[in-house]
Design a protein around this motif. Structure first.
Motif, PDB file in Angstrom:
ATOM      1  N   ALA A  78      43.810  58.741 128.322  1.00 28.50           N
ATOM      2  CA  ALA A  78      42.379  58.469 128.212  1.00 28.50           C
ATOM      3  C   ALA A  78      42.043  58.065 126.773  1.00 28.50           C
ATOM      4  O   ALA A  78      42.460  58.715 125.821  1.00 28.50           O
ATOM      5  N   ARG A  79      41.299  56.975 126.641  1.00 29.06           N
ATOM      6  CA  ARG A  79      40.891  56.509 125.321  1.00 29.06           C
ATOM      7  C   ARG A  79      39.435  56.074 125.395  1.00 29.06           C
ATOM      8  O   ARG A  79      38.916  55.751 126.450  1.00 29.06           O
ATOM      9  N   ASP A  80      38.764  56.087 124.234  1.00 27.70           N
ATOM     10  CA  ASP A  80      37.354  55.717 124.201  1.00 27.70           C
ATOM     11  C   ASP A  80      37.166  54.261 124.609  1.00 27.70           C
ATOM     12  O   ASP A  80      37.923  53.379 124.213  1.00 27.70           O
ATOM     13  N   ALA A  81      36.152  54.014 125.428  1.00 27.65           N
ATOM     14  CA  ALA A  81      35.765  52.662 125.814  1.00 27.65           C
ATOM     15  C   ALA A  81      34.356  52.421 125.276  1.00 27.65           C
ATOM     16  O   ALA A  81      34.175  51.946 124.172  1.00 27.65           O
ATOM     17  N   MET A  82      33.335  52.817 126.065  1.00 27.05           N
ATOM     18  CA  MET A  82      31.968  52.717 125.543  1.00 27.05           C
ATOM     19  C   MET A  82      31.601  53.868 124.628  1.00 27.05           C
ATOM     20  O   MET A  82      30.613  53.804 123.902  1.00 27.05           O
ATOM     21  N   ALA A  83      32.364  54.920 124.651  1.00 27.93           N
ATOM     22  CA  ALA A  83      32.057  56.083 123.810  1.00 27.93           C
ATOM     23  C   ALA A  83      32.413  55.815 122.357  1.00 27.93           C
ATOM     24  O   ALA A  83      33.534  55.409 122.051  1.00 27.93           O
ATOM     25  N   GLU A  84      31.463  56.029 121.494  1.00 26.04           N
ATOM     26  CA  GLU A  84      31.733  56.036 120.057  1.00 26.04           C
ATOM     27  C   GLU A  84      32.382  57.364 119.690  1.00 26.04           C
ATOM     28  O   GLU A  84      33.326  57.426 118.905  1.00 26.04           O
ATOM     29  N   VAL A  96      27.574  63.164 123.386  1.00 26.34           N
ATOM     30  CA  VAL A  96      28.170  61.857 123.653  1.00 26.34           C
ATOM     31  C   VAL A  96      27.376  60.789 122.917  1.00 26.34           C
ATOM     32  O   VAL A  96      26.151  60.660 123.099  1.00 26.34           O
ATOM     33  N   THR A  97      28.057  60.021 122.087  1.00 28.90           N
ATOM     34  CA  THR A  97      27.427  58.919 121.363  1.00 28.90           C
ATOM     35  C   THR A  97      28.047  57.606 121.822  1.00 28.90           C
ATOM     36  O   THR A  97      29.278  57.464 121.848  1.00 28.90           O
ATOM     37  N   LEU A  98      27.188  56.653 122.200  1.00 26.21           N
ATOM     38  CA  LEU A  98      27.656  55.368 122.725  1.00 26.21           C
ATOM     39  C   LEU A  98      27.781  54.328 121.631  1.00 26.21           C
ATOM     40  O   LEU A  98      27.053  54.356 120.622  1.00 26.21           O
ATOM     41  N   PHE A 169      23.453  61.290 124.202  1.00 29.27           N
ATOM     42  CA  PHE A 169      22.987  62.308 125.134  1.00 29.27           C
ATOM     43  C   PHE A 169      23.905  63.523 125.060  1.00 29.27           C
ATOM     44  O   PHE A 169      25.040  63.456 124.591  1.00 29.27           O
ATOM     45  N   ARG A 170      23.361  64.646 125.509  1.00 28.17           N
ATOM     46  CA  ARG A 170      24.070  65.910 125.427  1.00 28.17           C
ATOM     47  C   ARG A 170      24.352  66.426 126.837  1.00 28.17           C
ATOM     48  O   ARG A 170      23.504  66.330 127.724  1.00 28.17           O
ATOM     49  N   VAL A 171      25.560  66.959 127.033  1.00 29.80           N
ATOM     50  CA  VAL A 171      25.976  67.474 128.335  1.00 29.80           C
ATOM     51  C   VAL A 171      26.353  68.945 128.191  1.00 29.80           C
ATOM     52  O   VAL A 171      27.211  69.289 127.372  1.00 29.80           O
TER      53      VAL A 171
END
Length: 542
Positions: A78-84, A96-98, A169-171
């Motif tokens: 798993a690697r970051d795609a849209m996630a900053e 989570v920061t995009l 956003f926060r989860v």
């Protein structure tokens, strides 16, 4: 996914897309010089990210959406795609920061709200999303998706989702789940545009995503055409003009078309051709391990399959199947007899343990007969083995499995094959709890974690728990594993849960499956990812 309450395409959506596709068949735009022609099967459900848990629909969704994470096509990591970034201090609350600048193909921006709204929709019971359980770890899931029969949601949104700003956003999870970020490459977690909610029927007619491709048209039973998203912001931009997914009800027909130059890629080589494929295709043949296991499941919701005696009979049936002979004679080198409920592609570091199934996965005719007799014999004196036969080589291996059982019991009528014409019809029978005998239940991993091979299929009331299996001990071990912040401890707990499966045998492992594919001399750069799906975006057309 992929296996593992489903409905068909809405009639209005099918009609509209079919009309839009008129004139776009094999000789239309889908066969353009830079378009890849690939074999496919109709998806069971509308192409909503949280409503697709089967392979054919998943192929499309993975092409038209990009989520927070993506899985490396070679390693599955798993690697970051849209996630900053995805950050946590306690393994339970994640921020989570995009990345900014991403857009859906309708030109609207992908924001934190795109994720929060999509996840709330996917989780809510009233939306009937079969993948809703992927959101069960988020706080408030019980309120939006109560499990009691007849209960209605007491909330519209998940209390564990909080918008911070346009791109953050926060989860909050109900318990620590250190591996949770690794699951976010699965398609259920994809973002959705505002158009999905404002005009849902129109969106279903022509889904809008943020991935390397966009859907142009779909004619059920014929084909779907996708074109390259020219404004795609990701690193895996399409290297071709598009993909035409052609529906085949026979993998033999697809293979013949491939040899004739009428098809570019098929990822379902007929079992009868695997020994010849390397020669037939002049080396354009792929055979590699994949995160896929084939199993046989029993309908434990039927009285005759319940209780200790029935479990003894299931063990005997498992030991009456000659896995070694079937994988050698039918599949060549593309299957390996299974000895647990996961896949060797996970490796020991990912939770795979060879031999965990024990004697139940060992061919032993004498012991098999003893167990079946000790359990009171086959229910009703004979059993059936059911599967769809429009994809894969299911008829051949089912015949072989039943023959193996019949030979062990010296009774040619002890086991018989019950073929179902299409995958959609087959899934409708399963999800309607209409099975009476054994049935095929293969699983293709959604993400490369041992948890994904166990919880979706065998946890009480999980969406892909087709057998109706329920074990308090199994559920408790899975819960403990998910909560552990120590990866080693978590893996041991998951393996203990597998040992409970070995005792109860709601499903019997058959074999691990390699991914096999063939391609024409018209295309290059063809490979399969660890999920046994072609990496369409990398394929180039000569």
């Amino acid at each position: 996914m992929r296996g593992a309450g489903r409905v068909g395409w809405a009639t209005a959506a099918v009609t509209a897309i079919a009309l839009a596709a008129a004139g776009c068949g094999g000789n239309g735009a889908g066969s353009g010089s830079g378009v890849v022609r690939a074999s496919w099967g109709d998806p069971q459900n509308p192409l909503e990210p949280a409503n697709t848990t089967e392979v054919q629909g998943g192929k499309v969704l993975d092409m038209i959406f990009t989520g927070l994470k993506e899985y490396d096509p070679e390693t599955g990591e798993a690697r970051d795609a849209m996630a900053e970034s995805i950050e946590t201090e306690d393994q339970q609350t994640f921020t989570v920061t995009l990345q900014e600048g991403w857009e859906f193909t309708d030109g609207t921006p992908v924001t934190a709200e795109s994720y929060v709204d999509a996840w709330n929709y996917g989780a809510n019971l009233e939306n009937n999303q079969v993948g809703s359980y992927f959101f069960q770890f988020i706080e408030g899931y019980d309120e939006v998706h109560p499990t009691e029969e007849g209960a209605k949601p007491t909330a519209d949104t998940l209390s564990g989702l909080e918008l911070v700003d346009d791109y953050t956003f926060r989860v909050s999870l109900t318990q620590p789940f250190s591996l949770w970020p690794e699951t976010l490459g699965y398609i259920a977690y994809a973002p959705l545009p505002e158009a999905f909610f404002s005009d849902h029927e129109a969106w279903l007619e022509q889904p809008v995503g943020n991935g390397p491709y966009q859907v142009d048209s779909y004619s059920r039973g014929s084909s779907m055409t996708l074109s390259r998203n020219e404004d795609y912001q990701g690193a895996d931009a399409a290297q071709n003009e598009g993909v035409e997914l052609r529906v085949y009800t026979s993998n033999n027909t697809a293979y013949t078309d491939l040899q004739a130059g009428n098809l570019d890629v098929t990822d379902d080589i007929p079992a009868s051709q695997v020994r010849n494929a390397e020669r037939d295709l002049d080396g354009r043949y792929i055979n590699q391990p994949a995160g896929i296991i084939q199993t046989i499941t029993f309908p434990l919701y039927q009285d005759e399959w319940q209780g200790e005696d029935a479990a003894t009979v299931r063990r005997g049936i498992s030991m009456a199947i000659n896995r070694e002979e079937i994988t050698q004679q039918i599949y060549g080198d593309t299957r390996t007899p299974a000895t647990d409920w996961t896949s060797p592609v996970l490796g020991e570091s990912g939770g795979y343990e060879e031999g965990l199934c024990g004697e139940a996965c060992t061919y032993d005719p004498e012991r098999a007969r003893e167990l079946i007799e000790d359990g009171g014999g086959l229910p009703g004196g004979s059993i059936t083995l059911t599967s769809n036969v429009d994809t894969g080589s299911h008829r051949q291996w089912m015949d072989a499995a039943c023959n193996s059982i019949n030979n062990v019991l010296d009774d040619n009528s002890a086991c018989r094959v019950n073929p179902v014409a299409t995958f959609a019809e087959y899934r409708e029978q399963i999800t309607g709890d209409r099975m009476t005998g054994m049935f095929r239940s293969g699983w293709q991993m959604d993400y490369p974690l041992i948890q994904n091979f166990l919880q979706p299929l065998y946890y009480t009331d999980a969406s892909s728990n087709d057998s109706g299996y329920s074990s308090d001990r199994f559920d408790s071990l899975v819960d403990q594993a998910n909560a552990s912040d120590d990866t080693g401890v978590a893996l041991e707990l998951f393996q203990d849960a597998e040992r409970q499966l070995a005792d109860d045998l709601p499903a019997i492992p058959l074999w691990y499956q390699n991914g096999s594919a063939g391609y024409s001399d018209r295309v290059d750069n063809v490979r399969l990812n660890p999920f046994s799906v072609p990496v369409y975006s990398e394929i180039t057309v000569k």
